[in-house]
Enzyme design. Structure first.
Site, short mmCIF file in Angstrom:
data_model
loop_
_atom_site.label_atom_id
_atom_site.label_comp_id
_atom_site.label_asym_id
_atom_site.label_seq_id
_atom_site.Cartn_x
_atom_site.Cartn_y
_atom_site.Cartn_z
N ASP A 284 -0.99 -11.17 1.75
CA ASP A 284 -0.79 -10.44 3.01
C ASP A 284 0.30 -11.10 3.86
O ASP A 284 0.19 -12.27 4.25
CB ASP A 284 -2.15 -10.46 3.75
CG ASP A 284 -2.21 -9.52 4.91
OD1 ASP A 284 -1.18 -8.91 5.25
OD2 ASP A 284 -3.29 -9.39 5.49
N GLY A 323 3.88 -1.64 3.68
CA GLY A 323 4.84 -0.62 3.21
C GLY A 323 6.27 -0.90 3.61
O GLY A 323 7.16 -0.07 3.35
N ASN A 325 10.15 -2.16 3.95
CA ASN A 325 11.27 -2.29 3.01
C ASN A 325 11.02 -1.52 1.72
O ASN A 325 11.36 -1.99 0.63
CB ASN A 325 11.55 -3.77 2.71
CG ASN A 325 12.95 -3.97 2.18
OD1 ASN A 325 13.72 -3.02 2.06
ND2 ASN A 325 13.29 -5.20 1.84
N ASP A 344 -2.93 -1.17 9.13
CA ASP A 344 -4.38 -1.19 8.85
C ASP A 344 -5.07 0.12 9.21
O ASP A 344 -4.84 0.69 10.28
CB ASP A 344 -5.05 -2.32 9.66
CG ASP A 344 -4.66 -3.68 9.14
OD1 ASP A 344 -3.72 -3.76 8.32
OD2 ASP A 344 -5.28 -4.66 9.57
#
Ligand code: GLA
Length: 540
Positions: A284, A323, A325, A344
């Site tokens: 993450d 998501g 680039n 989220d």
């Protein structure tokens, strides 16, 4: 006279002591410099926030440091050993797109030795969290600032690990438990995954999200905090149930919840995870954004992709960077088995509708001084997922209590049509019959797990209604008729638009679990607000 003078001198002496001690406090407490506020979390770790303070007389100014943005100290004062200041930030009360709100955080502390016993109180925003207390201590600039950027590897294609030939199915702790996940809960979830029938329905991964981490041992190995006394033993337990276990880290120095992460320890952590018996890694971005730019995303994720392969254990690689680039264009190249395509999710129709049908996927990198490129929909990027490399619109909220049964069916149907990972985000130890019926709908799961893994197509979109279809292995067709609106709506799908006009058809309603009549040239259903009708069409 003689009797007066001892009293006078005592008064004078007291005044002198008070004056001197005030001077002393002042002299000893030059507050200029870097400070850390450490709030104990109760699991052996501290939530840390950093500040640079400047003192002029009793006025305190300064700013927060270390984060992606800096906020200024306001109304700062240091008087009689007491420090007080506020930080105002602008946030959106929950959902992206919500109204911006000013959140004021006030810090008040009393000098005790060389640190302050500090209380932090938040005003504004949602939820009204209670005050938090902790130590406010001096620190060094190096501790407060993000570490220097490490050189990144040249880009290459990471070998496919051959995992996740169908979208991964399992459970993840974050949506329901957040920071409250622990060893006991994970064992309980593993037990429930078996006893509830979830395992039989195809769910296999039991994934621990953020907040398991402690720090590093003398050799630099990452360690787990008091909520997870022994990761290897826990992994053995989950494996003993015929299930697999997942874990979470970040390419930055800290995770999203501010815990220890993998920056500069990528290979070492992959080895540790493999040694524990971990089968799935969610990786993450979060604090990596304080060191790297969005242009670095591919190289950063490639580094862990390589490290996982090198660990020698098959570990499913789940990218989580919201998501940015256009991850769907390079996620497979870094060895990703799935990648998040949005920010989220939360347990609300607004969030679900936005992620499902709105433009919640970033359309590319935002260049400085330019507006963000227009967002994309899940449908826009659906073609880019391939077998073993899936788009991930985030984990499931089914069963968490803030949406209707129809809304949860819409959630599950769309995730299945999109070929998204199915990671239940509820408490499997305590599921209603409705929740079980949704999460374990074998007919709908079969659409998600269809071995052909072909992308969905849009059949029609009018106002608040949209119809998607997906060709399945063997020639059947899955159809989802969605009503985003607040009123029931008639939605029709013509056999012609599915390419099956004139054929002998068998049509099954996958939520009613019954055959529907396929006479005429189309099928029309009255679909309630926020609901879905899902069909499987067999043409002979
Ligand atoms: C981010 C992720 C979430 C969750 C939290 C944990 O917000 O997108 O899915 O992992 O971090 O801190």
């Amino acid at each position: 006279m003689a009797s007066k003078s001892p009293l006078l001198s005592r008064v004078l002496l007291c005044a002198l002591i008070v004056m001197l001690s005030a001077l002393f406090i002042h002299a000893q407490t030059d507050l200029n410099g870097f400070w850390v506020f450490k709030i104990p979390r109760g699991d052996g770790t501290f939530a840390e926030s950093y500040f640079e303070l400047k003192q002029s007389g009793d006025t305190i100014t300064g700013n927060t440091v270390g984060g992606r943005t800096q906020s200024s100290v306001s109304e700062g004062a240091f008087r009689d050993g007491k420090l007080r200041f506020s930080i105002a930030t602008t946030g959106r009360g929950g959902q992206k797109g919500g109204t911006p709100q000013t959140l004021t955080t006030t810090y008040e502390g009393t000098l005790q030795g060389d640190k302050f016993a500090m209380t932090m109180t938040r005003a504004g925003g949602r939820g009204g969290r209670g005050p938090s207390t902790g130590d406010f201590e001096r620190t060094k600039a190096e501790a407060a600032m993000p570490p220097a950027k490490l050189p990144l590897p040249a880009l290459h294609d990471v070998r496919d690990n051959k995992l996740a030939r169908t979208p991964p199915m399992g459970w993840n702790s974050w949506n329901k438990f957040a920071g409250a996940v622990d060893d006991k809960a994970v064992r309980g979830i593993a037990d429930a995954m078996v006893s509830s029938g979830m395992k039989k329905a195809g769910y296999v991964y039991v994934n621990i999200d953020d907040t398991w981490e402690l720090g590093r041992d003398a050799k630099g190995n990452i360690t787990s905090n008091t909520k997870f006394p022994d990761m290897k033993t826990l992994a053995d337990y989950v494996h003993s149930k015929g299930l697999k276990i997942g874990i979470y880290s970040s390419p930055g120095p800290k995770t999203c919840a501010g815990y220890e992460a993998s920056y500069g320890h990528e290979e070492q952590d992959a080895k540790t995870f493999a040694g524990w018996g971990i089968d799935y890694l969610k990786y993450d971005w979060c604090s990596a954004g304080t060191i790297y730019t969005d242009e670095d995303l591919q190289a950063v994720y490639q580094k862990m992709g390589d490290a996982l392969l090198k660990s020698g254990r098959p570990i499913l690689y789940s990218l989580c960077q919201y998501g940015n680039n256009k991850v769907w264009e390079w996620g497979a190249k870094v060895g990703g088995n799935c990648w998040r395509t949005t920010g989220d999710i939360n347990d609300s129709w607004q969030s679900l509708d936005r992620i499902s049908f709105g433009t919640a996927t970033p359309g590319g990198i935002r260049k400085q001084g330019e507006p963000a490129p227009p967002g994309l929909t899940q449908f826009d990027i659906a073609q880019s997922a391939t077998v073993g490399h899936w788009n991930d619109p985030d984990m499931l909220e089914i069963g968490n209590g803030h949406m209707t049964t129809d809304e949860y069916k819409t959630h599950f149907s769309l995730w299945c049509l999109l070929r998204a990972p199915l990671l239940a985000g509820n408490d499997l130890r305590d599921m209603s019959d409705d929740t079980k019926a949704i999460l374990m709908n074998a007919d709908v799961i079969a659409i998600n797990q269809d071995p052909a893994g072909l992308p969905l197509k849009r059949v029609s979109q009018e106002g608040n209604t949209v119809v998607y279809m997906r060709p399945l292995k063997g020639g059947d067709i899955a159809v989802g008729m969605f009503n985003r609106g607040d009123q029931a709506a008639d939605i029709g799908v013509s056999w012609d638009s599915l390419g099956v006009a004139g054929k002998k058809l068998q049509v099954r309603d996958l939520w009613k679990h019954e055959a529907v009549t396929a006479s005429g040239d189309k099928y029309t259903a009255n679909v309630p607000a926020h609901a879905v009708v899902m069909l499987r069409v067999t043409a002979k």
